[in-house]
Write an enzyme that holds these catalytic residues in place. Structure first.
Site, short mmCIF file in Angstrom:
data_model
loop_
_atom_site.label_atom_id
_atom_site.label_comp_id
_atom_site.label_asym_id
_atom_site.label_seq_id
_atom_site.Cartn_x
_atom_site.Cartn_y
_atom_site.Cartn_z
N ASP A 80 16.58 67.17 56.65
CA ASP A 80 16.99 65.93 57.30
C ASP A 80 17.25 64.87 56.21
OD1 ASP A 80 17.42 64.16 59.41
OD2 ASP A 80 15.30 63.63 59.61
N HIS A 81 18.33 64.11 56.37
CA HIS A 81 18.64 62.99 55.48
C HIS A 81 18.60 63.30 53.98
CE1 HIS A 81 19.22 59.81 58.36
NE2 HIS A 81 18.23 60.31 59.05
N HIS A 100 16.02 54.32 63.82
CA HIS A 100 14.85 55.03 63.30
C HIS A 100 13.59 54.19 63.52
CE1 HIS A 100 17.94 57.09 60.54
NE2 HIS A 100 17.45 58.02 61.32
N GLY A 101 12.46 54.86 63.64
CA GLY A 101 11.19 54.15 63.72
C GLY A 101 10.79 53.82 65.15
ZN ZN Z 1 17.74 60.08 60.98
#
Ligand code: ZN
Length: 313
Positions: free
Chosen positions: A81-82, A179-180
């Site tokens: 991911d990322h 995100h978050g």
């Molecule tokens: Zn992401």
């Protein structure tokens, strides 16, 4: 069993979605695999560069491989991911990933195309899929923090060219999630008009939703009741929005925050209730069970329960 996500996407498109779970600890891995096997549901286990650096990539892969042995019917893909180029190339070279993400979404369109294409060429040579991203999500992921002003929705007019030029295998889009734990501080939720427009331009192409945690209000309350100080305005993606998004071609839904919140809730409650105890395996066991319960509910919500037996593996 380790399976290419391509098999998942072909089968689930428009009907159900695959949860992609960011793992950091062994309790999460066990909870996830137990649930996957029990529900007969496909899933993606993924790691960010920060997760890899927390211990080591080999440690995470070792846990995944051990879990696969312990729960032999669990059917899953392993995804980065990322990543940037260094992470992606490293993951490809390790021969342990089915799929990698190259996140060049902060670059201008042409640069994003160029960087993504370079990873696609290398990945496809090694039978690895590539997830790319167009648009910028707000929020906090790993050590990257994007404020709302810098975030921008995916431009539907760009998606066709992007997919054609890069030949990526799935596309992460920015359609209102972030995100978050504070996803909708602007209050607007998922922009279905944009999502629909994207789908029309790239029909049957797998779309990925980042920031897919529900951020359950009850979890926040329990954390705060036990000494936490999380902002009670924390808000995630509702169940209705998730099931609606699946109809628009969202095949993969990334979930990281929810398992972090459950971790905080389980441990805060445990040590508050049992201040004389200090053994990690007691709350650890509760956390495994809580992760398993969470995943069983998530598979159900996404429509993934029971789907493994229908896959053409
Ligand atoms: Zn992401």
């Amino acid at each position: 069993m380790i399976v290419s996500p391509k098999i998942f996407y072909t089968h689930c498109y428009g009907k159900y979605a695959i949860p992609a779970i960011n793992i950091f600890t062994l309790e999460q891995v066990i909870g996830l695999f137990r649930a996957g096997q029990k529900a007969n549901a496909p899933f993606i286990v993924q790691m960010t560069p920060v997760a890899r650096n927390y211990t080591h990539q080999d440690m995470l892969l070792g846990m995944i491989k051990a879990a696969s042995k312990i729960y032999p019917k669990a059917t899953f893909a392993i995804h980065l991911d990322h990543g940037n180029e260094a992470h992606a190339f490293d993951a490809i070279a390790s021969n342990s990933f089915n799929s990698v993400m190259i996140d060049a979404s902060h670059d201008p369109f042409e640069k994003n195309v160029e960087r993504t294409r370079a990873v696609v060429i290398k990945a496809h040579k090694n039978n690895v899929l590539v997830e790319a991203e167009l648009g910028v999500l707000s929020g906090v992921e790993d050590d990257l923090s994007i404020d709302e002003k810098s975030a921008r929705y995916t431009q539907p007019s760009e998606v066709e060219q992007f997919v054609k030029k890069t030949q990526c295998d799935s596309l992460a889009v920015a359609v209102g999630t972030s995100h978050g734990a504070y996803k909708f501080s602007g209050g607007q939720g998922i922009q279905f008009q944009i999502l629909q427009d994207i789908q029309h331009r790239i029909p049957y192409f797998p779309i990925v939703l980042h920031g897919g945690s529900a951020v359950n209000e009850a979890e926040i309350k329990r954390i705060n009741k036990n000494g936490g100080r999380l902002n009670s305005s924390a808000l995630g993606v509702s169940s209705d929005e998730i099931t609606e998004a699946i109809k628009y071609g969202v095949c993969k839904i990334n979930i990281a925050t929810d398992l972090r919140l459950i971790w905080a809730r389980v441990h805060r409650e445990f040590f508050n209730d049992n201040p004389e105890l200090f053994d990690p395996i007691i709350p650890g066991k509760s956390y495994m069970e809580a992760c398993e319960t969470f995943m069983l509910e998530k598979f159900e919500l996404l429509g993934a329960t029971g789907k493994v037996s229908q896959l053409k593996i």
